[in-house]
Design a protein around this motif. Structure first.
Motif, PDB file in Angstrom:
ATOM      1  N   ALA A   1     -29.093 -12.477 -11.211  1.00 21.62           N
ATOM      2  CA  ALA A   1     -29.259 -12.765 -12.641  1.00 21.62           C
ATOM      3  C   ALA A   1     -27.909 -13.060 -13.294  1.00 21.62           C
ATOM      4  O   ALA A   1     -27.784 -14.003 -14.088  1.00 21.62           O
ATOM      5  CB  ALA A   1     -29.942 -11.593 -13.341  1.00 21.62           C
ATOM      6  N   ALA A   2     -26.891 -12.289 -12.950  1.00 21.57           N
ATOM      7  CA  ALA A   2     -25.560 -12.503 -13.521  1.00 21.57           C
ATOM      8  C   ALA A   2     -24.993 -13.853 -13.090  1.00 21.57           C
ATOM      9  O   ALA A   2     -24.406 -14.576 -13.895  1.00 21.57           O
ATOM     10  CB  ALA A   2     -24.620 -11.374 -13.109  1.00 21.57           C
TER      11      ALA A   2
ATOM     12  N   ASP B   1     -21.074 -11.303  -4.293  1.00 22.97           N
ATOM     13  CA  ASP B   1     -21.357 -11.600  -2.882  1.00 22.97           C
ATOM     14  C   ASP B   1     -21.871 -10.360  -2.160  1.00 22.97           C
ATOM     15  O   ASP B   1     -22.814 -10.436  -1.371  1.00 22.97           O
ATOM     16  CB  ASP B   1     -20.106 -12.122  -2.173  1.00 22.97           C
ATOM     17  CG  ASP B   1     -19.722 -13.524  -2.600  1.00 22.97           C
ATOM     18  OD1 ASP B   1     -20.565 -14.223  -3.209  1.00 22.97           O
ATOM     19  OD2 ASP B   1     -18.569 -13.919  -2.333  1.00 22.97           O
ATOM     20  N   HIS B   2     -21.244  -9.228  -2.433  1.00 19.45           N
ATOM     21  CA  HIS B   2     -21.646  -7.969  -1.796  1.00 19.45           C
ATOM     22  C   HIS B   2     -23.122  -7.669  -2.080  1.00 19.45           C
ATOM     23  O   HIS B   2     -23.904  -7.403  -1.162  1.00 19.45           O
ATOM     24  CB  HIS B   2     -20.768  -6.828  -2.279  1.00 19.45           C
ATOM     25  CG  HIS B   2     -21.274  -5.476  -1.929  1.00 19.45           C
ATOM     26  ND1 HIS B   2     -21.167  -4.953  -0.650  1.00 19.45           N
ATOM     27  CD2 HIS B   2     -21.895  -4.527  -2.682  1.00 19.45           C
ATOM     28  CE1 HIS B   2     -21.714  -3.744  -0.634  1.00 19.45           C
ATOM     29  NE2 HIS B   2     -22.160  -3.464  -1.843  1.00 19.45           N
ATOM     30  N   TYR B   3     -23.500  -7.703  -3.341  1.00 20.35           N
ATOM     31  CA  TYR B   3     -24.872  -7.347  -3.692  1.00 20.35           C
ATOM     32  C   TYR B   3     -25.876  -8.428  -3.300  1.00 20.35           C
ATOM     33  O   TYR B   3     -27.024  -8.111  -2.993  1.00 20.35           O
ATOM     34  CB  TYR B   3     -24.984  -7.012  -5.187  1.00 20.35           C
ATOM     35  CG  TYR B   3     -24.541  -5.606  -5.463  1.00 20.35           C
ATOM     36  CD1 TYR B   3     -25.263  -4.514  -5.013  1.00 20.35           C
ATOM     37  CD2 TYR B   3     -23.367  -5.360  -6.161  1.00 20.35           C
ATOM     38  CE1 TYR B   3     -24.858  -3.214  -5.242  1.00 20.35           C
ATOM     39  CE2 TYR B   3     -22.950  -4.054  -6.408  1.00 20.35           C
ATOM     40  CZ  TYR B   3     -23.703  -3.001  -5.943  1.00 20.35           C
ATOM     41  OH  TYR B   3     -23.292  -1.710  -6.168  1.00 20.35           O
ATOM     42  N   ARG B   4     -25.474  -9.682  -3.279  1.00 24.21           N
ATOM     43  CA  ARG B   4     -26.418 -10.730  -2.876  1.00 24.21           C
ATOM     44  C   ARG B   4     -26.715 -10.644  -1.383  1.00 24.21           C
ATOM     45  O   ARG B   4     -27.785 -11.080  -0.937  1.00 24.21           O
ATOM     46  CB  ARG B   4     -25.852 -12.115  -3.231  1.00 24.21           C
ATOM     47  CG  ARG B   4     -25.946 -12.408  -4.718  1.00 24.21           C
ATOM     48  CD  ARG B   4     -25.630 -13.853  -5.006  1.00 24.21           C
ATOM     49  NE  ARG B   4     -24.428 -14.282  -4.338  1.00 24.21           N
ATOM     50  CZ  ARG B   4     -23.307 -14.659  -4.941  1.00 24.21           C
ATOM     51  NH1 ARG B   4     -23.230 -14.666  -6.248  1.00 24.21           N
ATOM     52  NH2 ARG B   4     -22.257 -15.046  -4.248  1.00 24.21           N
ATOM     53  N   ARG B   5     -25.802 -10.084  -0.596  1.00 29.93           N
ATOM     54  CA  ARG B   5     -26.026  -9.963   0.857  1.00 29.93           C
ATOM     55  C   ARG B   5     -26.975  -8.809   1.206  1.00 29.93           C
ATOM     56  O   ARG B   5     -27.462  -8.731   2.322  1.00 29.93           O
ATOM     57  CB  ARG B   5     -24.700  -9.734   1.575  1.00 29.93           C
ATOM     58  CG  ARG B   5     -23.847 -10.966   1.713  1.00 29.93           C
ATOM     59  CD  ARG B   5     -22.689 -10.722   2.668  1.00 29.93           C
ATOM     60  NE  ARG B   5     -21.835  -9.625   2.268  1.00 29.93           N
ATOM     61  CZ  ARG B   5     -20.708  -9.760   1.569  1.00 29.93           C
ATOM     62  NH1 ARG B   5     -20.301 -10.943   1.205  1.00 29.93           N
ATOM     63  NH2 ARG B   5     -19.985  -8.705   1.254  1.00 29.93           N
ATOM     64  N   LEU B   6     -27.212  -7.922   0.262  1.00 23.99           N
ATOM     65  CA  LEU B   6     -28.039  -6.739   0.566  1.00 23.99           C
ATOM     66  C   LEU B   6     -29.512  -7.093   0.587  1.00 23.99           C
ATOM     67  O   LEU B   6     -29.994  -7.964  -0.025  1.00 23.99           O
ATOM     68  CB  LEU B   6     -27.768  -5.638  -0.465  1.00 23.99           C
ATOM     69  CG  LEU B   6     -26.346  -5.100  -0.467  1.00 23.99           C
ATOM     70  CD1 LEU B   6     -26.194  -4.068  -1.574  1.00 23.99           C
ATOM     71  CD2 LEU B   6     -25.978  -4.478   0.860  1.00 23.99           C
TER      72      LEU B   6
END
Length: 132
Positions: A101-102, A127-132
């Protein structure tokens, strides 16, 4: 050291004075560690004041959860570990959705300013959170 570059006051250990005494048993070292934590807490408060605020309801819930889990860790470490695992799953899910969303609605520099980090650090976080 904080990601913003803050390093705080140094509290060097006097190994000649400490000798073989375990660090947690040396009163001066213990007090230095407390001072270090106090410096860190003050820094984090300053950073928090300059970044995006949580809604009061969320702030209150996070405080209550933190206090409850600190207590639980002393009473039932296994239950606290179970709760920590559940919180990790929740954080991954929320972080994943928030990162997408961000990314759609904000530039990395805007995200960085809101969080008290640089635009490059914000990209890494997304990037970190999109990979989860």
């Amino acid at each position: 050291m904080c990601t913003c570059g803050w390093t705080g006051t140094e509290y060097p250990l006097d190994w000649q004075r400490i000798g073989e005494t375990p660090l947690h048993e040396d009163e001066r070292t213990y007090l230095d560690a407390e001072n270090c934590r106090d410096d860190w807490d003050r820094h984090i408060e300053t950073v928090d004041e300059s970044t995006i605020a949580f809604p009061r309801e969320v702030e209150d819930l996070l405080t209550k959860v933190s206090e409850s889990l600190d207590r639980l860790a002393g009473e039932s470490p296994a239950a606290a570990l179970k709760a920590a695992s559940r919180l990790e799953i929740l954080a991954r899910s929320i972080g994943h959705d928030a990162a997408y969303a961000a990314q759609r609605s904000m530039e990395p520099e805007e995200i960085g300013m809101a969080l008290g980090i640089t635009g490059d650090q914000a990209k890494d976080l997304l990037d970190h959170y999109r990979r989860l």
